[in-house]
Design a protein around this motif. Structure first.
Motif, PDB file in Angstrom:
ATOM      1  N   ALA A 168       0.807  -1.044   0.033  1.00  0.00           N
ATOM      2  CA  ALA A 168      -0.044  -0.207  -0.022  1.00  0.00           C
ATOM      3  C   ALA A 168       0.990   1.130  -0.015  1.00  0.00           C
ATOM      4  O   ALA A 168       1.442   1.471   1.029  1.00  0.00           O
ATOM      5  N   LEU A 169       0.762   1.874  -1.079  1.00  0.00           N
ATOM      6  CA  LEU A 169       1.823   3.169  -0.842  1.00  0.00           C
ATOM      7  C   LEU A 169       0.842   4.396  -0.722  1.00  0.00           C
ATOM      8  O   LEU A 169      -0.453   4.436  -0.916  1.00  0.00           O
ATOM      9  N   SER A 170       1.510   5.444  -0.157  1.00  0.00           N
ATOM     10  CA  SER A 170       1.010   6.410   0.168  1.00  0.00           C
ATOM     11  C   SER A 170       1.686   7.715  -0.440  1.00  0.00           C
ATOM     12  O   SER A 170       2.743   7.604  -0.614  1.00  0.00           O
ATOM     13  N   CYS A 171       0.923   8.962  -0.724  1.00  0.00           N
ATOM     14  CA  CYS A 171       1.401  10.075  -1.334  1.00  0.00           C
ATOM     15  C   CYS A 171       1.012  11.302  -0.496  1.00  0.00           C
ATOM     16  O   CYS A 171      -0.283  11.553  -0.635  1.00  0.00           O
ATOM     17  N   ALA A 172       1.814  11.688   0.402  1.00  0.00           N
ATOM     18  CA  ALA A 172       1.234  13.085   1.092  1.00  0.00           C
ATOM     19  C   ALA A 172       1.775  14.151   0.365  1.00  0.00           C
ATOM     20  O   ALA A 172       2.868  14.336  -0.234  1.00  0.00           O
ATOM     21  N   ALA A 173       0.708  15.070   0.261  1.00  0.00           N
ATOM     22  CA  ALA A 173       0.941  16.470  -0.381  1.00  0.00           C
ATOM     23  C   ALA A 173       0.748  17.528   0.600  1.00  0.00           C
ATOM     24  O   ALA A 173       0.002  17.655   1.538  1.00  0.00           O
ATOM     25  N   SER A 174       1.347  18.650   0.446  1.00  0.00           N
ATOM     26  CA  SER A 174       1.616  19.681   1.197  1.00  0.00           C
ATOM     27  C   SER A 174       1.585  21.047   0.129  1.00  0.00           C
ATOM     28  O   SER A 174       2.365  21.000  -0.787  1.00  0.00           O
ATOM     29  N   MET A 178      -5.020  13.474  -9.183  1.00  0.00           N
ATOM     30  CA  MET A 178      -3.564  12.900  -8.830  1.00  0.00           C
ATOM     31  C   MET A 178      -3.268  11.637  -9.701  1.00  0.00           C
ATOM     32  O   MET A 178      -4.371  10.838  -9.979  1.00  0.00           O
ATOM     33  N   GLY A 179      -2.167  11.478 -10.024  1.00  0.00           N
ATOM     34  CA  GLY A 179      -1.732  10.277 -10.735  1.00  0.00           C
ATOM     35  C   GLY A 179      -0.720   9.644 -10.179  1.00  0.00           C
ATOM     36  O   GLY A 179       0.208  10.121  -9.252  1.00  0.00           O
ATOM     37  N   TRP A 180      -0.513   8.321 -10.395  1.00  0.00           N
ATOM     38  CA  TRP A 180       0.647   7.494 -10.193  1.00  0.00           C
ATOM     39  C   TRP A 180       1.250   6.969 -11.464  1.00  0.00           C
ATOM     40  O   TRP A 180       0.880   6.631 -12.426  1.00  0.00           O
ATOM     41  N   PHE A 181       2.601   6.893 -11.472  1.00  0.00           N
ATOM     42  CA  PHE A 181       3.294   6.393 -12.463  1.00  0.00           C
ATOM     43  C   PHE A 181       4.367   5.655 -11.713  1.00  0.00           C
ATOM     44  O   PHE A 181       4.961   5.779 -10.827  1.00  0.00           O
ATOM     45  N   ARG A 182       5.140   4.782 -12.793  1.00  0.00           N
ATOM     46  CA  ARG A 182       6.234   4.054 -12.394  1.00  0.00           C
ATOM     47  C   ARG A 182       7.465   4.268 -13.511  1.00  0.00           C
ATOM     48  O   ARG A 182       7.202   4.713 -14.533  1.00  0.00           O
ATOM     49  N   GLN A 183       8.530   4.016 -12.918  1.00  0.00           N
ATOM     50  CA  GLN A 183       9.669   4.204 -13.760  1.00  0.00           C
ATOM     51  C   GLN A 183      10.843   3.192 -13.611  1.00  0.00           C
ATOM     52  O   GLN A 183      11.121   3.212 -12.348  1.00  0.00           O
ATOM     53  N   ALA A 184      11.504   2.760 -14.503  1.00  0.00           N
ATOM     54  CA  ALA A 184      12.622   1.733 -14.510  1.00  0.00           C
ATOM     55  C   ALA A 184      13.847   2.662 -14.620  1.00  0.00           C
ATOM     56  O   ALA A 184      13.736   3.449 -15.481  1.00  0.00           O
ATOM     57  N   PRO A 185      15.004   2.226 -14.175  1.00  0.00           N
ATOM     58  CA  PRO A 185      16.135   2.952 -14.675  1.00  0.00           C
ATOM     59  C   PRO A 185      16.404   3.097 -16.128  1.00  0.00           C
ATOM     60  O   PRO A 185      16.195   2.090 -16.700  1.00  0.00           O
ATOM     61  N   GLY A 186      16.788   4.431 -16.359  1.00  0.00           N
ATOM     62  CA  GLY A 186      16.827   4.455 -18.005  1.00  0.00           C
ATOM     63  C   GLY A 186      15.706   4.489 -18.928  1.00  0.00           C
ATOM     64  O   GLY A 186      15.687   4.774 -20.044  1.00  0.00           O
ATOM     65  N   LYS A 187      14.379   4.641 -18.230  1.00  0.00           N
ATOM     66  CA  LYS A 187      13.465   4.338 -18.968  1.00  0.00           C
ATOM     67  C   LYS A 187      12.446   5.726 -18.635  1.00  0.00           C
ATOM     68  O   LYS A 187      12.587   6.302 -17.348  1.00  0.00           O
ATOM     69  N   GLU A 188      11.322   5.800 -19.637  1.00  0.00           N
ATOM     70  CA  GLU A 188      10.507   7.107 -19.109  1.00  0.00           C
ATOM     71  C   GLU A 188       9.315   6.661 -18.106  1.00  0.00           C
ATOM     72  O   GLU A 188       9.183   5.350 -18.040  1.00  0.00           O
ATOM     73  N   THR A 222      -5.880  -0.488  -6.816  1.00  0.00           N
ATOM     74  CA  THR A 222      -6.862   0.559  -6.598  1.00  0.00           C
ATOM     75  C   THR A 222      -6.340   1.828  -6.061  1.00  0.00           C
ATOM     76  O   THR A 222      -5.552   1.799  -5.161  1.00  0.00           O
ATOM     77  N   ILE A 223      -6.885   2.917  -6.609  1.00  0.00           N
ATOM     78  CA  ILE A 223      -6.653   4.303  -6.029  1.00  0.00           C
ATOM     79  C   ILE A 223      -7.555   4.877  -5.421  1.00  0.00           C
ATOM     80  O   ILE A 223      -8.690   4.691  -5.882  1.00  0.00           O
ATOM     81  N   SER A 224      -6.963   5.541  -4.422  1.00  0.00           N
ATOM     82  CA  SER A 224      -8.141   6.350  -3.472  1.00  0.00           C
ATOM     83  C   SER A 224      -7.624   7.567  -2.965  1.00  0.00           C
ATOM     84  O   SER A 224      -6.214   7.755  -3.231  1.00  0.00           O
ATOM     85  N   ARG A 225      -8.243   8.597  -2.334  1.00  0.00           N
ATOM     86  CA  ARG A 225      -7.482   9.678  -1.994  1.00  0.00           C
ATOM     87  C   ARG A 225      -8.562  10.231  -0.596  1.00  0.00           C
ATOM     88  O   ARG A 225      -9.578   9.921  -0.503  1.00  0.00           O
ATOM     89  N   ASN A 254      -5.006  15.194   2.638  1.00  0.00           N
ATOM     90  CA  ASN A 254      -4.156  15.867   1.382  1.00  0.00           C
ATOM     91  C   ASN A 254      -3.293  14.369   1.185  1.00  0.00           C
ATOM     92  O   ASN A 254      -2.256  14.437   0.937  1.00  0.00           O
ATOM     93  N   THR A 255      -4.099  13.401   1.173  1.00  0.00           N
ATOM     94  CA  THR A 255      -3.151  11.985   0.731  1.00  0.00           C
ATOM     95  C   THR A 255      -3.935  11.162  -0.116  1.00  0.00           C
ATOM     96  O   THR A 255      -5.099  11.017  -0.222  1.00  0.00           O
TER      97      THR A 255
END
Length: 124
Positions: free
Chosen positions: A19-25, A34-44, A69-72, A77-78
């Motif tokens: 379970a990932l969280s994103c705290a905003a201030s 709000m979006g979630w993205f993923r990135q591998a080394p050397g890739k977009e 599942t994304i929720s907020r 502000n999370t």
């Protein structure tokens, strides 16, 4: 200027959950997607999913539908990314971001503000 901090990443066995969280201030509100993205080394960065400002609508890339599942919680502000049935190919750095305006939800360019990311590693 909005500041985003992700947490909750780690190492998990295939089939497990994280379970990932994103705290905003500073500068976020229920008007912004709000979006979630993923990135591998050397890739977009690649789009994972997003949630509308008030949480009524969610969007997912095909590879995570039915598993993520994304929720907020706007009062705190999370934003959350619940990741179930994880696979080794889900391994990446996951970041959250704020989208302003009406640019495409799946595009990196639509999100001017990003967190540093949190590492998710899924062992086979």
């Amino acid at each position: 200027q909005v500041r985003l901090i992700e947490s909750g990443g780690g190492l998990v066995q295939a089939g497990g959950s994280l379970a990932l969280s994103c705290a905003a201030s500073g500068g976020t509100s229920d008007r912004y997607t709000m979006g979630w993205f993923r990135q591998a080394p050397g890739k977009e960065r690649a789009f994972v999913g997003a949630i509308s400002g008030r949480g009524h609508t969610t969007y997912y890339t095909d590879s995570v539908k039915g598993r993520f599942t994304i929720s907020r919680d706007n009062a705190n502000n999370t934003t959350f990314l619940q990741m179930n049935s994880l696979k080794p190919e889900d391994t990446d750095i996951y970041s959250c971001a704020v989208r302003y305006g009406k640019r495409p939800i799946t595009s990196n360019d639509s999100y001017p503000s990003w967190g540093p990311g949190t590492q998710v590693t899924v062992a086979a």
